[in-house]
Design a protein around this motif. Sequence first.
Motif: not given
Length: 292
Positions: A67-70, A79-80, A129-136
Motif C-alpha cells: 500500500a502507498f499513499l499520495s 504504508i506497508g 482480511d489484510l494482515r500487516p507483515l513485518d517485511v519492510l
Amino acid sequence: MQFNDLLRAHDIDPAMTALALHKPRDPRIRAALCVMAESAPGLFEAYQSTHPTIPEATLKARRTMAAFLSRAEGELTFIGLYLQAGWRDVPAAELDAMPLQAEMRARLGQGGLSAEARARGIAARALFDLRPLDVLSDLRGRLVVTDPGARNYMRLAERTSLPVREITLRATLAPPVPDWRALRLTTDELRHLPRDWITTLHQWRGVYLIVDERDGARYVGAAYGEDNLLGRWQAHVAGEIGVTVELRRRDTSQFRFSILELLSPAATAEEVITCEQNWMDRLHTRRYGLNA
C-alpha cells in the motif's frame, strides 16, 4: 532502484503482489487519508479492506498487497506490506453498519454504500482480511517512490515501475503544514489534526477568521497564551455550539478557520488584541458579522 527490487530482496514475488496506490483526486480526501494512516490506522485499514469490482478482482488473485499513499504531487509514500489472507462477500447494508466502516466514510465525507450498490446492481462487496507483515515495516512513512501516473490505483507489481525517490530519516505520513496564508481548516479537519500540525498551531499566535459556511457569517478572533491558535480553535469546536455570545447560537459543524495575521510568538496579549480590533474594523464584523 525499483520497489520491486526491494520486494525480491525480501523473497516477495512481484508477480503475486498487488500495488494499492491510494491517490484519490479530491485533495481533502487525500489529506484525510494521510491523517488516518498516521493517527487512526484502524480507519485506514477499513478504507482499504473493500474495493470496487475491478480492483477487487486484481487483489483476489494476489497473495500480498503493498500500500502507498499520495502525500505530494508526483510521489507516493509507502504504508506497508500486507498478506491477503482471504475475503468474504458482505452485503452493502451490513458494511454500512460496521462502526469502523461508518466512521471512516464519515471522516471522508462519503455516504454509505447501500445507495451506490442499489444504483449499480451490486448485492455485496468483498471484505478483505489484510494482515500487516513485518517485511519492510521499517520503511513505513519513509520510503517515497515516483507515482507512475494514470487513474487506476490497483496495479500488478511486476508490470508497474515504481522508482525509489528517497528514504527519509523520519517517518512522515501526513502532508506538511501549509504556509499560514494558505491554511484553511474545517471543523472536522480541526478535530483530526496530524501530529506536526498540532505542534505548529500550538506555537502560532495571531488573529483568525471563522466563516460559517451555511450563510457566510464571519467572526474575527485572537489567539494568544499557552496554547495559542491550537487551544483557541479547539475550544471553538469542542461542543456542538460556539463559545462566544454570537457563536453560541450556531452549529459548529460548518465552521471554516483561517489566519488573518500571524504574529510573533513573543507578541503580548495587548498587541494581539489590538490587531484583532483592527481586523474587526476592516472586515466590519461587529456591524455585519458575529463579533459583539
